[in-house]
Design an enzyme around this catalytic site. Structure first.
Site, PDB file in Angstrom:
ATOM      1  N   CYS A  21      -5.653  -5.502 -22.750  1.00 39.07           N
ATOM      2  CA  CYS A  21      -5.398  -4.901 -21.433  1.00 39.07           C
ATOM      3  C   CYS A  21      -4.240  -5.590 -20.708  1.00 39.07           C
ATOM      4  O   CYS A  21      -3.981  -5.295 -19.551  1.00 39.07           O
ATOM      5  CB  CYS A  21      -6.657  -4.919 -20.579  1.00 39.07           C
ATOM      6  SG  CYS A  21      -7.281  -6.569 -20.259  1.00 39.07           S
TER       7      CYS A  21
ATOM      8  N   HIS B 232       0.831  -1.206   0.000  1.00 39.57           N
ATOM      9  CA  HIS B 232       0.000   0.000   0.000  1.00 39.57           C
ATOM     10  C   HIS B 232       0.862   1.250   0.000  1.00 39.57           C
ATOM     11  O   HIS B 232       0.521   2.266  -0.591  1.00 39.57           O
ATOM     12  CB  HIS B 232      -0.908   0.005   1.237  1.00 39.57           C
ATOM     13  CG  HIS B 232      -2.064  -0.917   1.089  1.00 39.57           C
ATOM     14  ND1 HIS B 232      -2.427  -1.835   2.041  1.00 39.57           N
ATOM     15  CD2 HIS B 232      -2.937  -1.064   0.078  1.00 39.57           C
ATOM     16  CE1 HIS B 232      -3.475  -2.500   1.624  1.00 39.57           C
ATOM     17  NE2 HIS B 232      -3.802  -2.065   0.442  1.00 39.57           N
TER      18      HIS B 232
ATOM     19  N   GLU C 261      -7.748 -14.857 -22.868  1.00 44.49           N
ATOM     20  CA  GLU C 261      -6.479 -15.072 -22.174  1.00 44.49           C
ATOM     21  C   GLU C 261      -6.123 -16.547 -22.025  1.00 44.49           C
ATOM     22  O   GLU C 261      -5.158 -16.897 -21.357  1.00 44.49           O
ATOM     23  CB  GLU C 261      -6.466 -14.360 -20.818  1.00 44.49           C
ATOM     24  CG  GLU C 261      -7.651 -14.612 -19.918  1.00 44.49           C
ATOM     25  CD  GLU C 261      -7.622 -13.795 -18.627  1.00 44.49           C
ATOM     26  OE1 GLU C 261      -6.618 -13.154 -18.323  1.00 44.49           O
ATOM     27  OE2 GLU C 261      -8.645 -13.813 -17.916  1.00 44.49           O
TER      28      GLU C 261
ATOM     29  N   ARG D   2     -14.095  -5.646 -14.683  1.00 45.90           N
ATOM     30  CA  ARG D   2     -13.890  -7.085 -14.834  1.00 45.90           C
ATOM     31  C   ARG D   2     -14.386  -7.757 -13.571  1.00 45.90           C
ATOM     32  O   ARG D   2     -14.036  -7.355 -12.460  1.00 45.90           O
ATOM     33  CB  ARG D   2     -12.406  -7.403 -15.045  1.00 45.90           C
ATOM     34  CG  ARG D   2     -12.193  -8.905 -15.206  1.00 45.90           C
ATOM     35  CD  ARG D   2     -10.773  -9.242 -15.517  1.00 45.90           C
ATOM     36  NE  ARG D   2      -9.910  -9.115 -14.354  1.00 45.90           N
ATOM     37  CZ  ARG D   2      -8.594  -9.314 -14.397  1.00 45.90           C
ATOM     38  NH1 ARG D   2      -8.009  -9.628 -15.538  1.00 45.90           N
ATOM     39  NH2 ARG D   2      -7.863  -9.192 -13.314  1.00 45.90           N
TER      40      ARG D   2
ATOM     41  N   ASN E 238      -1.064 -11.205 -20.444  1.00 46.86           N
ATOM     42  CA  ASN E 238      -0.284 -11.761 -19.328  1.00 46.86           C
ATOM     43  C   ASN E 238      -0.577 -13.249 -19.182  1.00 46.86           C
ATOM     44  O   ASN E 238       0.325 -14.073 -19.039  1.00 46.86           O
ATOM     45  CB  ASN E 238      -0.629 -11.050 -18.014  1.00 46.86           C
ATOM     46  CG  ASN E 238      -0.470  -9.550 -18.118  1.00 46.86           C
ATOM     47  OD1 ASN E 238       0.207  -9.075 -19.016  1.00 46.86           O
ATOM     48  ND2 ASN E 238      -1.088  -8.809 -17.217  1.00 46.86           N
TER      49      ASN E 238
ATOM     50  N   ARG F  21       3.745 -17.464 -15.109  1.00 42.94           N
ATOM     51  CA  ARG F  21       4.171 -16.063 -15.059  1.00 42.94           C
ATOM     52  C   ARG F  21       4.802 -15.714 -13.711  1.00 42.94           C
ATOM     53  O   ARG F  21       5.392 -14.653 -13.547  1.00 42.94           O
ATOM     54  CB  ARG F  21       3.008 -15.120 -15.415  1.00 42.94           C
ATOM     55  CG  ARG F  21       1.834 -15.180 -14.490  1.00 42.94           C
ATOM     56  CD  ARG F  21       0.610 -14.528 -15.106  1.00 42.94           C
ATOM     57  NE  ARG F  21       0.391 -13.177 -14.643  1.00 42.94           N
ATOM     58  CZ  ARG F  21      -0.756 -12.518 -14.750  1.00 42.94           C
ATOM     59  NH1 ARG F  21      -1.803 -13.086 -15.324  1.00 42.94           N
ATOM     60  NH2 ARG F  21      -0.888 -11.312 -14.305  1.00 42.94           N
TER      61      ARG F  21
ATOM     62  N   ARG G 181      -9.482  -4.182 -12.186  1.00 44.25           N
ATOM     63  CA  ARG G 181      -9.256  -5.502 -11.564  1.00 44.25           C
ATOM     64  C   ARG G 181      -9.941  -5.519 -10.192  1.00 44.25           C
ATOM     65  O   ARG G 181      -9.326  -5.177  -9.192  1.00 44.25           O
ATOM     66  CB  ARG G 181      -7.761  -5.747 -11.358  1.00 44.25           C
ATOM     67  CG  ARG G 181      -6.953  -5.984 -12.617  1.00 44.25           C
ATOM     68  CD  ARG G 181      -5.505  -6.307 -12.217  1.00 44.25           C
ATOM     69  NE  ARG G 181      -4.763  -6.903 -13.295  1.00 44.25           N
ATOM     70  CZ  ARG G 181      -3.900  -6.229 -14.072  1.00 44.25           C
ATOM     71  NH1 ARG G 181      -3.686  -4.954 -13.881  1.00 44.25           N
ATOM     72  NH2 ARG G 181      -3.241  -6.860 -15.035  1.00 44.25           N
TER      73      ARG G 181
END
Ligand code: PEP
Ligand code: MG
Length: 602
Positions: free
Chosen positions: A511, A198, A440, A341, A463, A474, A305
């Protein structure tokens, strides 16, 4: 001063927020609370220990409420982090466990706190997702506040700093960061923390240079030492020589000129020399990042997201909380589109509640839409919030990890059911919104023609598409050298999806991280992708690059690219044709992208 004290020292950490600052170090002492263990506390004094603990928690609560209510304008969007800390203060795993430990082990409150927190920390640290692993730091920040109240050690007063300095700390909690006064604090560096902490997120929002994860800076740096912080490269130079100072001052001027110049054009449309316009959108992980998309000239949100709102907490958000957050984002962006999404948890984004420890291969497990279809209550709660928020602006909904045709039908059915229920209740909603899917998974590429019949748009998530097509995790650092967006198989898949989208007359977006790298842009332009969505800070660069390109030229190049056998061949072709232009557009600068670094790190 001896020579060793003044010798230039170079430290390397993680560049968390770009920019360069030079100034005096100010050490924030957050360590050093000495905890003494007292055991066999007599029965009559145990009540006293429990009361001491309760009072310390109460005080911590009052302090946090005060910080939230007095937080500066820049920080207000981040108060949800502190609200999470408020919830954690009373969390059963922490609060009840500590009371239980005092009673059962007959120990003092400080020792019980230390013991419980260290157990909780190891649970969080063993989680596979880096974002969630870093949530261990939220527990430490909360515990630190309680401990200081127990021991009377006093808290760090960052607000009270009146000189221009650079903060140096072992760690900074979101509450500490919230007290940063931009007129005094030039930047900050910490030993702990990573790009998805954060603290890093806040630094990017405050737009001050920050380097995290330095490990030993608090041992090397002393108060008033001159330091240089480069938040793009992650370098920190202690006792810089004249020569180094000149080098970094030049680098800073160059960076500032670059940002100023690039931001100037970023609010205009991205149109090529021959008149092709591409929408350049921002990816966000937390609602507060929407401001950054707007300020960097984003044409909308291409990927929200939403799972991150479920991750920094122990209890899933309810419909009204989700609705409020979505509505905020939608209203800030209105009339520009916001692509929400639906939950994409598990895989590399596991959450304690949704985690299945017996999944041997979580990337191929119950993640994304698969999880949502198995948990209709959780899914419908989110869909209801989206449908209600959609009445306040321009919204699209997008389903992740689609690999079968039936999943689209099932997800759309749930969407209709959620809308129907809301209508019956007389709620305000908008069900006439565009519905799309992420492309994806390789199977979605192969049957894209069938899937196109059911949706308004495709958004390519490179990704995961690269991960699943090239069989490269990944998150595996040993195979990261094989993870290549310019692999001929990937380029051919993109071409196939683009052909389908054109033939079926549906919109095509991208994206994944591939969209935010100017080097890839000629290919994406040639493919006729309607919208590219990326980390907000990459938007100005990509817009500038588009303005320097001719779409017709890129189409000719793509024909050549599609004949190549290896990634290196493709890179060479791109480099020969556009390498100079990319360096010119980037002006030798690195664009820091949180998502990029997350992908690299993870
Ligand atoms: C992707 O897979 O490209 C994508 C954008 O989704 P995420 O990175 O959240 O998995
Ligand atoms: Mg994905």
């Amino acid at each position: 001063m001896s020579d060793t004290q003044t010798r230039e020292i170079i430290l390397q950490g993680i560049g968390a927020a770009p920019g360069i600052c030079v100034g005096k170090a100010y050490l924030v002492d957050k360590e050093g609370v000495n905890v003494v263990r007292r055991y066999a506390v007599p029965e009559d004094l145990l009540q006293n220990e429990k009361n001491r603990f309760r009072t310390a928690v109460k005080k911590a609560r009052e302090e946090l409420i005060k910080i939230i209510s007095e937080s500066s304008k820049e920080f207000q969007e981040h108060t949800n982090i502190l609200e999470t800390h408020l919830i954690l203060l009373k969390d059963k795993m922490l609060y009840d466990k500590i009371i239980e430990n005092i009673e059962q082990d007959k120990i003092n409150a400080e020792w019980a706190l230390k013991k419980v927190v260290s157990n909780l920390q190891s649970v969080f640290k063993n989680m596979s997702d880096p974002y969630f692993r870093e949530r261990a730091s939220d527990i430490v920040h909360v515990a630190d506040r309680i401990m200081r109240n127990l021991t009377g050690a006093g808290t760090v007063d960052i607000k009270g700093i009146t000189k221009r300095v650079i903060l140096v700390a072992a760690d900074l909690s979101p509450a500490d960061t919230s007290q940063i006064q931009l007129e005094n604090i030039m930047g900050f560096i910490t030993d702990r923390g990573g790009i998805t902490s954060h603290t890093g997120i806040i630094a990017r929002t405050l737009e001050i240079p920050a380097v995290l994860g330095l490990e030993h800076s608090t041992h090397v740096i002393r108060n008033d030492d001159i330091i240089v912080v480069d938040g793009s490269s992650g370098e920190v130079i202690v006792h810089p020589s004249e020569e180094t100072l000149v080098k970094f001052v030049k680098r800073r001027l160059k960076y500032e000129a670059f940002r100023a110049a690039i931001l100037k054009g970023s609010h205009f449309p991205a149109k090529t020399i021959d008149g092709v316009t591409v929408s350049i959108m921002g990816n966000i992980e937390l609602p507060e990042e929407v401001v950054s998309v707007r300020d960097n000239g984003g044409d909308g949100i291409g990927l929200y997201r939403t799972e991150f709102q479920y991750m920094s907490r122990l209890v899933f958000p309810n419909e009204s909380e989700l609705f409020d957050k979505y509505r905020d984002v939608i209203e800030v962006m209105s009339p520009k589109p916001v692509t929400i999404r639906t939950l994409d948890i598990n895989g590399d984004k596991a959450i304690s509640d949704s985690r299945h420890d017996d999944e041997e291969n979580p990337a191929l497990g119950l993640r994304g839409i698969r999880y949502c279809l198995k948990k209709p209550d959780i899914f419908k709660t989110q869909l209801r919030a989206i449908l209600r928020a959609a009445a306040f602006g321009n919204v699209r909904v997008m389903f992740p990890m689609i690999c079968c045709f039936g999943e689209i039908l099932a997800a759309k059915q749930m969407f209709r059911e959620a809308a129907g229920a809301l209508e019956k209740e007389g709620a305000r909603l908008n069900r006439e919104i565009e519905i799309g899917i992420m492309i994806e998974v390789p199977s979605a590429v192969v049957i894209a023609d069938l899937m196109a019949e059911e949706v308004d748009f495709f958004s390519i998530g490179t990704n995961d598409l690269i991960q699943y097509s090239l069989a490269i995790d990944r998150g595996n650092k040993y195979t990261s050298h094989l993870y290549h967006p310019l692999h001929p198989a990937i380029i051919r898949m993109l071409k196939q999806v683009s052909d389908v989208a054109k033939e079926k007359k549906i919109k095509l977006f991208m994206c994944g991280e591939m969209a935010g790298d100017p080097f890839n842009l000629p290919i994406l332009l040639a493919l006729g992708i309607d919208e590219l969505s990326m980390n907000p800070q990459s938007i100005p660069v990509i817009k500038r690059m588009i303005r320097s390109l001719k779409a017709a030229d890129t189409e000719m190049l793509l024909k050549e690219i599609l004949k190549q056998k290896t990634s290196s061949d493709i890179m060479e072709l791109l480099n020969n044709a556009y390498g100079d232009l990319v360096s010119e557009v980037m002006n030798g600068q690195m664009a820091v992208s949180s998502a990029n670094q997350r992908a690299i790190q993870s």
